[in-house]
Design a protein around this motif. Structure first.
Motif: not given
Length: 55
Positions: A33-43, A45-55
């Motif tokens: 369960v902790v492993f699945v939660a870690a994978l979900f958290l990682g996904l 963060r990965l999706r959120r970091s891809g939406r940074r505005p370009a400078r």
């Protein structure tokens, strides 16, 4: 990133203890369960970091 790695380490440790020690199979389940939660958290963060505005 540190939280993700900590959760993965915790999942592996709980899983190993759950497999090795007789009668503590519930630790294996908690580790999964902790492993699945870690994978979900990682996904997330990965999706959120891809939406940074370009400078």
């Amino acid at each position: 990133m540190a939280l993700f790695l900590l959760l993965l380490l915790l999942a592996v440790a709980l899983g190993l203890v759950g497999v090795v020690v007789k009668g503590l199979i519930y630790l294996l389940v908690i580790g999964v369960v902790v492993f699945v939660a870690a994978l979900f958290l990682g996904l997330l963060r990965l999706r959120r970091s891809g939406r940074r505005p370009a400078r």
